[in-house]
Design a protein around this motif. Sequence first.
Motif, short mmCIF file in Angstrom:
data_model
loop_
_atom_site.label_atom_id
_atom_site.label_comp_id
_atom_site.label_asym_id
_atom_site.label_seq_id
_atom_site.Cartn_x
_atom_site.Cartn_y
_atom_site.Cartn_z
N ASN A 191 16.87 -10.70 15.22
CA ASN A 191 16.03 -11.74 14.63
C ASN A 191 14.82 -11.09 13.97
O ASN A 191 14.45 -9.96 14.24
N PHE A 192 14.20 -11.85 13.09
CA PHE A 192 13.11 -11.33 12.28
C PHE A 192 11.95 -10.84 13.13
O PHE A 192 11.32 -9.83 12.83
N GLU A 193 11.63 -11.55 14.19
CA GLU A 193 10.50 -11.16 15.05
C GLU A 193 10.73 -9.78 15.66
O GLU A 193 9.80 -8.97 15.73
N MET A 194 11.95 -9.48 16.07
CA MET A 194 12.27 -8.16 16.62
C MET A 194 12.08 -7.08 15.56
O MET A 194 11.54 -6.02 15.83
N VAL A 195 12.54 -7.35 14.35
CA VAL A 195 12.42 -6.38 13.26
C VAL A 195 10.95 -6.17 12.91
O VAL A 195 10.50 -5.03 12.74
N LYS A 196 10.21 -7.25 12.83
CA LYS A 196 8.79 -7.16 12.50
C LYS A 196 8.04 -6.33 13.54
O LYS A 196 7.24 -5.47 13.20
N ASN A 197 8.32 -6.55 14.81
CA ASN A 197 7.68 -5.78 15.88
C ASN A 197 8.08 -4.31 15.83
O ASN A 197 7.26 -3.43 16.05
N ALA A 198 9.34 -4.04 15.54
CA ALA A 198 9.82 -2.65 15.48
C ALA A 198 9.19 -1.89 14.33
O ALA A 198 8.98 -0.69 14.41
N MET A 199 8.89 -2.59 13.26
CA MET A 199 8.33 -1.93 12.08
C MET A 199 6.80 -1.90 12.11
O MET A 199 6.17 -1.31 11.24
N SER A 200 6.22 -2.49 13.10
CA SER A 200 4.77 -2.59 13.19
C SER A 200 4.13 -1.21 13.31
O SER A 200 4.66 -0.32 13.95
#
Length: 100
Positions: free
Chosen positions: A15-24
């Motif tokens: 999900n987008f939230e997981m990707v966003k956190n991983a790329m933070s």
Amino acid sequence: METDYMEQKYESIPNFEMVKNAMSSKLTDKQVEEAKSAINRAVVGNKGHIFIDLLSYTPNQVRTLSDVLNRKGYPDVKIMMANDVARYMTIELNPLHLTR
């Protein structure tokens, strides 16, 4: 049955939230505490180098930590790579730099 199969197949897409956190590039509280603790241990132990394990860091977090340490005046921050992955960071505590 087909619907269940397709739902399971779709679940493999992050999900987008997981990707966003991983790329933070933001450092977590735990990462900040680990860096602080490593520096404090080196000072108390009168060590010349600090080692910070970077295996749990994203590439953006590694860059952020390096930038923060440079801004804080640590003159010799090196990122040690293996197979294009940041493994650990070394920070030299040269006593000549500490007396400025």
